[in-house]
Design an enzyme around this catalytic site. Structure first.
Site, PDB file in Angstrom:
ATOM      1  N   ASP A 122      80.615  -4.818   7.095  1.00 18.69           N
ATOM      2  CA  ASP A 122      80.038  -5.019   8.427  1.00 18.69           C
ATOM      3  C   ASP A 122      79.854  -3.668   9.117  1.00 18.69           C
ATOM      4  OD1 ASP A 122      78.890  -6.625  10.364  1.00 18.69           O
ATOM      5  OD2 ASP A 122      80.786  -7.041  11.380  1.00 18.69           O
TER       6      ASP A 122
ATOM      7  N   VAL B 165      89.469  -9.102  22.081  1.00 18.88           N
ATOM      8  CA  VAL B 165      90.291  -7.898  21.986  1.00 18.88           C
ATOM      9  C   VAL B 165      90.641  -7.459  23.399  1.00 18.88           C
ATOM     10  CG1 VAL B 165      90.408  -5.524  21.148  1.00 18.88           C
ATOM     11  CG2 VAL B 165      89.120  -7.218  19.851  1.00 18.88           C
TER      12      VAL B 165
ATOM     13  N   LYS C  50      94.231  -8.161  19.198  1.00 18.72           N
ATOM     14  CA  LYS C  50      93.077  -8.937  18.749  1.00 18.72           C
ATOM     15  C   LYS C  50      93.550 -10.349  18.438  1.00 18.72           C
ATOM     16  CE  LYS C  50      89.352  -8.800  15.310  1.00 18.72           C
ATOM     17  NZ  LYS C  50      88.722  -7.978  14.259  1.00 18.72           N
TER      18      LYS C  50
ATOM     19  N   GLY D  18      84.165 -10.404  20.491  1.00 16.54           N
ATOM     20  CA  GLY D  18      83.418 -10.220  19.262  1.00 16.54           C
ATOM     21  C   GLY D  18      82.902 -11.578  18.828  1.00 16.54           C
ATOM     22  N   GLY D  19      82.414 -11.666  17.609  1.00 21.60           N
ATOM     23  CA  GLY D  19      81.886 -12.923  17.116  1.00 21.60           C
ATOM     24  C   GLY D  19      82.922 -14.027  17.051  1.00 21.60           C
ATOM     25  N   MET D  20      84.097 -13.714  16.534  1.00 19.80           N
ATOM     26  CA  MET D  20      85.139 -14.722  16.359  1.00 19.80           C
ATOM     27  C   MET D  20      86.438 -14.380  17.060  1.00 19.80           C
ATOM     28  SD  MET D  20      84.483 -15.515  12.358  1.00 19.80           S
ATOM     29  CE  MET D  20      83.846 -13.903  11.936  1.00 19.80           C
TER      30      MET D  20
END
Length: 164
Positions: free
Chosen positions: A118, A10, A23, A5-7
């Protein structure tokens, strides 16, 4: 290979004979206090949620690799993947089902003073069995007790959300 993901990363893993997701923050964010605080806030917000259309957050901890969150594994695919493969969803009953379940999940969140911030096709999973939705990724979520910060995905966030 973990999903990115962005940051965060997972990864699917088996714990006590059952599939879960772990995560973690990406290594470039793992020691940054702002990202650590946001990661912990994500768990604190989502852990208490109990709704059939919201992914369950089960535990958090840290090890030699840093902080982690353990979540329910959802056997399915994102709405984004489905839209990218098929272009559009032609089954009107499925469209109605997705929207009604999403509205149920959002209503539940809002009754608990939680704002996802989001909401996008990537964060809506459609289960392989039953075609039910699961709303995921509470990393940008806010509550009345958290200080608002500008956040969200540009193509999906409201202008006021991006300017906070």
């Amino acid at each position: 290979m973990p999903n990115q993901g962005g940051m965060s990363l997972v990864q699917k893993t088996k714990i006590l004979g059952k599939w879960h997701l772990i995560k973690r923050l990406k290594s470039e964010y793992a020691q940054h206090p702002v990202y650590i605080t946001n990661f912990e806030k994500e768990f604190d917000i989502a852990y208490h949620l109990d709704h059939p259309h919201i992914v369950r957050y089960l535990n958090k901890g840290s090890d030699q690799e840093g902080l982690y969150i353990i979540m329910e594994y959802v056997d399915g695919q994102s709405l984004r993947t489905i839209l990218d493969q098929d272009g559009i969803i032609k089954n009107h009953k499925l469209i109605e089902r997705i929207f009604l379940q999403l509205l149920e999940a959002l209503s539940y969140l809002h009754k608990h003073q939680i704002y996802h911030l989001d909401l996008k096709p990537e964060n809506i999973l459609i289960t392989n069995k039953g075609e039910n939705i699961k709303l995921i990724d509470f990393g940008l979520s806010q509550t009345d007790s958290h200080f608002p910060v500008a956040s969200g995905t540009n193509n999906y966030a409201s202008p006021e959300q991006l300017s906070t």
